[in-house]
Scaffold this motif. Structure first.
Motif, PDB file in Angstrom:
ATOM      1  N   UNK A   1      -8.400  -9.821   5.582  1.00 56.20           N
ATOM      2  CA  UNK A   1      -8.306 -10.184   4.159  1.00 56.20           C
ATOM      3  C   UNK A   1      -7.806  -9.015   3.307  1.00 56.20           C
TER       4      UNK A   1
ATOM      5  N   UNK B   1      -9.880   5.287   8.463  1.00 56.72           N
ATOM      6  CA  UNK B   1     -11.097   4.451   8.449  1.00 56.72           C
ATOM      7  C   UNK B   1     -11.269   3.717   9.775  1.00 56.72           C
TER       8      UNK B   1
ATOM      9  N   UNK C   1       0.842  -1.210   0.000  1.00 52.73           N
ATOM     10  CA  UNK C   1       0.000   0.000   0.000  1.00 52.73           C
ATOM     11  C   UNK C   1       0.870   1.249   0.000  1.00 52.73           C
TER      12      UNK C   1
ATOM     13  N   UNK D   1      -3.677  -9.875  -1.609  1.00 53.21           N
ATOM     14  CA  UNK D   1      -4.909  -9.425  -0.951  1.00 53.21           C
ATOM     15  C   UNK D   1      -5.645  -8.369  -1.777  1.00 53.21           C
ATOM     16  N   UNK D   2      -4.879  -7.528  -2.486  1.00 57.21           N
ATOM     17  CA  UNK D   2      -5.517  -6.501  -3.318  1.00 57.21           C
ATOM     18  C   UNK D   2      -6.320  -7.113  -4.467  1.00 57.21           C
TER      19      UNK D   2
ATOM     20  N   UNK E   1       0.435  -8.502   0.332  1.00 54.85           N
ATOM     21  CA  UNK E   1      -0.404  -7.319   0.066  1.00 54.85           C
ATOM     22  C   UNK E   1      -0.982  -7.353  -1.354  1.00 54.85           C
TER      23      UNK E   1
ATOM     24  N   UNK F   1      -5.441   6.516   4.609  1.00 52.46           N
ATOM     25  CA  UNK F   1      -6.895   6.310   4.453  1.00 52.46           C
ATOM     26  C   UNK F   1      -7.361   5.139   5.319  1.00 52.46           C
TER      27      UNK F   1
ATOM     28  N   UNK G   1     -19.744  -5.861  -0.505  1.00 53.49           N
ATOM     29  CA  UNK G   1     -18.541  -5.574   0.285  1.00 53.49           C
ATOM     30  C   UNK G   1     -17.304  -6.186  -0.370  1.00 53.49           C
TER      31      UNK G   1
ATOM     32  N   UNK H   1     -12.144   1.540   2.763  1.00 57.41           N
ATOM     33  CA  UNK H   1     -11.075   2.231   3.488  1.00 57.41           C
ATOM     34  C   UNK H   1      -9.912   1.311   3.804  1.00 57.41           C
ATOM     35  N   UNK H   2     -10.211   0.043   4.123  1.00 58.85           N
ATOM     36  CA  UNK H   2      -9.124  -0.906   4.438  1.00 58.85           C
ATOM     37  C   UNK H   2      -8.247  -1.167   3.213  1.00 58.85           C
ATOM     38  N   UNK H   3      -8.812  -0.902   2.031  1.00 59.15           N
ATOM     39  CA  UNK H   3      -8.022  -1.058   0.804  1.00 59.15           C
ATOM     40  C   UNK H   3      -7.415   0.274   0.368  1.00 59.15           C
ATOM     41  N   UNK H   4      -7.555   1.272   1.217  1.00 55.40           N
ATOM     42  CA  UNK H   4      -6.955   2.578   0.932  1.00 55.40           C
ATOM     43  C   UNK H   4      -7.719   3.394  -0.078  1.00 55.40           C
ATOM     44  N   UNK H   5      -9.015   3.065  -0.273  1.00 53.89           N
ATOM     45  CA  UNK H   5      -9.824   3.829  -1.238  1.00 53.89           C
ATOM     46  C   UNK H   5     -10.436   5.036  -0.524  1.00 53.89           C
TER      47      UNK H   5
ATOM     48  N   UNK I   1     -13.661 -11.664  -1.070  1.00 52.24           N
ATOM     49  CA  UNK I   1     -14.207 -12.884  -0.469  1.00 52.24           C
ATOM     50  C   UNK I   1     -15.637 -12.660   0.022  1.00 52.24           C
TER      51      UNK I   1
ATOM     52  N   UNK J   1      -2.623   5.576   0.911  1.00 51.47           N
ATOM     53  CA  UNK J   1      -3.624   4.518   1.140  1.00 51.47           C
ATOM     54  C   UNK J   1      -3.591   4.052   2.601  1.00 51.47           C
TER      55      UNK J   1
ATOM     56  N   UNK K   1      -5.332  -5.564   2.416  1.00 47.40           N
ATOM     57  CA  UNK K   1      -3.875  -5.363   2.515  1.00 47.40           C
ATOM     58  C   UNK K   1      -3.460  -4.365   3.597  1.00 47.40           C
TER      59      UNK K   1
ATOM     60  N   UNK L   1     -14.939  -1.083   4.414  1.00 46.10           N
ATOM     61  CA  UNK L   1     -14.161  -2.090   3.692  1.00 46.10           C
ATOM     62  C   UNK L   1     -13.304  -1.412   2.629  1.00 46.10           C
TER      63      UNK L   1
ATOM     64  N   UNK M   1      -7.128 -16.458   1.386  1.00 45.44           N
ATOM     65  CA  UNK M   1      -7.557 -15.110   1.803  1.00 45.44           C
ATOM     66  C   UNK M   1      -6.855 -14.620   3.067  1.00 45.44           C
ATOM     67  N   UNK M   2      -5.795 -15.292   3.482  1.00 45.08           N
ATOM     68  CA  UNK M   2      -5.001 -14.872   4.657  1.00 45.08           C
ATOM     69  C   UNK M   2      -5.770 -14.958   5.976  1.00 45.08           C
ATOM     70  N   UNK M   3      -6.766 -15.816   6.042  1.00 43.61           N
ATOM     71  CA  UNK M   3      -7.498 -15.975   7.302  1.00 43.61           C
ATOM     72  C   UNK M   3      -7.034 -17.207   8.064  1.00 43.61           C
TER      73      UNK M   3
END
Lengths: 257, 320
Positions: free
Chosen positions: A98, A12, A1, B77-78, B74, A8, B149, B104-108, B82, A5, A100, B102, B52-54
């Motif tokens: 799940x 969040x 990332x 995961x991008x 990373x 962000x 999601x 936001x966790x991807x940096x959007x 799932x 990002x 990144x 969700x 999925x890294x779980x």
């Protein structure tokens, strides 16, 4: 990332955490205000008026820093332990696992949420205390630094507790049997100079004593412990516990099978 | 690089000693609609959890669009979205917040995420429910929320672990339609399901897991072509007391007005009707006794069981 990002992602998690405790403010922000009001009335006014001065201050003035600190410690800890454990139990921690988002960002987001609640509650209790005593702050920077670092430390501790917890009982054991005794015996209501030498030495191994006294030094300018010792202890504990929490998260302890 | 997912010798042994995956190999091509089938406990969810890294793997390699799970977690995961088997969102949060968080966790960034969330929720008929707490949604809505999601960051590989479980047929069909369009638009999809007709109608390739091993991995067409006999259930116009002994077809009688007929796959349906007409058996309606894939699935799993039993008995003889 990319750094933007990550920022962000951090914002969040932090805003989600802050919104969570604000949404249930009756459960999170009101109770400490009521509890501390009772402490001020009973220990400060009613009993305190029968007790002489401590280190040159009226008893209620002496205990106010300790009571503020007690609220900050309890709320920072309980915020993170409950929200992280709930995320584990209901599975929504997987939303982050799940994605990144790096472990450092997850850690900082949750710690930030715990600090936000701890500091807001600390501010509320401070405002309540103004109804019972006038408050002048001797060393504002030290006061702010100690309270911020303490809320950070106990937020990390709450996260570690939540990582290991397997049931709702597990998130109440540490606060009930460890945190509360350490806080009550951490010089909130008394100076350790009132204790015998033996108990003074025993008290010195209680980390909460350093935080309460560091904060008291910031507000009143008096302390049983040197402010340098308070800051050193906070720094060491924060670095050690953060490192440990990061290790647990990276290994997936309690969150990845 | 033509694969979306490549799994090599993937193993997972849980702390209690249970070996969920015994070294599976799997390859899913880019743009594929892939079925991953298996009975409960076959290892499907464990495999998905690792991808999925779980879940932490014990051994083996996972590669997603050329990125190694260990070395480039990373990036992996991008690329993945799932839809898990269990509802795993915060039930107290509003629908829109779940989606935006969700993202936001991807940096959007929020403005971009809001736009995407609106598109997705409208596509999945959830836009009107955006401010509703997730706990107030129906089962079908919750499933669609999880799909929205999973898609908020535009993943190239979408993994759906029993997405239509407990969903009524109307919503199930609309979800199939949505997923088909998504696949046609280029998203690789891996689907696990207990509805085998779902897998048969939607997926191009298939792998069947049984007790932590891949017992079959091939194209759907190839697998279905192995079916030697198909059984039909026929409702008769007039009651049939006795099955004609000279009939060339294998017929089993359910009751006087219903029979089951086995038809060799080399024979046509015309042959079936001609033969029945010859014996004055008139048919009102007909249907498949079981789904074709279901028959094969059961056969493959049973065959794998028999092989395991035979290996066990051989080894016990040797040991004795």
């Amino acid at each position: 990332m990319k750094p933007a990002q990550k920022l962000t992602a951090f914002k969040t998690i932090l805003s989600k955490e802050v919104m969570r405790f604000l949404r249930i403010w009756v459960q999170t922000l009101v109770p400490p205000a009521i509890t501390m009001t009772l402490y001020f009335v009973i220990f400060g006014n009613l009993i305190g008026s029968q007790i002489g001065d401590l280190d040159g201050f009226k008893y209620i003035e002496y205990i106010i820093p300790g009571l503020i600190m007690m609220s900050v410690i309890t709320n920072s800890y309980s915020n993170v332990v409950s929200t992280f454990f709930t995320a584990k139990m209901f599975g929504h921690i997987q939303e982050m696992l799940i994605s990144p988002v790096p472990n450092h960002i997850i850690l900082m987001g949750y710690i930030g949420g715990g600090m936000a609640r701890g500091l807001i509650v600390g501010l509320i209790v401070t405002l309540v205390s103004l109804f019972f005593s006038s408050l002048t702050i001797e060393h504002p920077i030290i006061t702010i630094a100690v309270v911020v670092l303490t809320s950070m430390l106990f937020s990390i501790a709450g996260l570690i507790n939540a990582i290991y917890a397997k049931s709702f009982d597990d998130i109440t054991i540490i606060p009930t049997f460890v945190l509360t005794p350490l806080t009550y015996l951490g010089g909130v209501f008394y100076s350790i100079n009132m204790l015998s030498e033996f108990w003074q030495n025993v008290s010195m191994v209680n980390p909460v004593l350093y935080m309460v006294n560091g904060f008291r030094y910031g507000i009143l300018g008096v302390s049983d412990i040197s402010p340098v010792a308070s800051f050193s202890l906070l720094a060491v504990f924060i670095v050690a516990l953060y490192g440990f929490a990061y290790y647990l998260l990276k290994k997936g302890v309690g969150i990845r099978s | 690089m033509t694969h979306a997912l490549k799994i090599t010798n993937l193993k997972k042994t849980y702390d209690n000693g249970f070996q969920a995956l015994k070294g599976i190999d799997l390859e899913v091509k880019k743009g594929d609609f892939f079925a991953l089938l298996g009975a409960n406990g076959a290892g499907k969810s464990t495999a998905i959890g690792i991808i999925c890294s779980l879940v932490n793997k014990t051994d083996g390699d996972v590669n997603v669009f050329g990125y190694d799970l260990e070395a480039d977690r990373e990036a992996v995961q991008e690329h993945i979205g799932l839809v898990p088997q269990e509802f795993n969102f915060n039930i107290w949060e509003p629908v829109i917040e779940i989606i935006l968080n969700q993202a936001g966790y991807y940096g959007i960034e929020r403005p971009v995420a809001r736009k995407r969330a609106e598109e997705l929720l409208k596509h999945l008929n959830l836009w009107d429910k955006r401010d509703e707490q997730a706990q107030n949604l129906s089962g079908g809505m919750k499933r669609r929320l999880m799909i929205a999601r999973a898609l908020i960051h535009n993943p190239k590989l979408l993994i759906l672990d029993e997405p239509t479980a407990g969903v009524d047929i109307e919503i199930r069909r609309s979800m199939w339609d949505f997923l088909s369009k998504l696949n046609q638009a280029g998203t690789t999809i891996i689907l696990t399901t207990h509805y085998l007709e779902e897998a048969e109608s939607m997926c191009n390739n298939i792998a069947i897991l049984n007790k932590g091993e891949v017992v079959e991995s091939t194209s759907m067409k190839e697998l279905l072509s192995r079916l030697q006999v198909e059984t039909f259930v026929l409702d008769l116009k007039e009651p049939l007391d006795i099955i004609p002994s000279d009939c060339e077809l294998t017929i089993h009688q359910r009751d006087t007005s219903t029979i089951e007929v086995e038809l060799d796959k080399t024979r046509s349906l015309n042959y079936l009707f001609e033969t029945l007409s010859k014996h004055n058996i008139r048919v009102m309606s007909m249907r498949n006794k079981t789904n074709r894939l279901e028959e094969l699935f059961i056969k493959l799993v049973e065959k794998s069981k028999e092989e395991n039993t035979s290996i066990k008995s051989t080894s016990s003889e040797v040991t004795a």
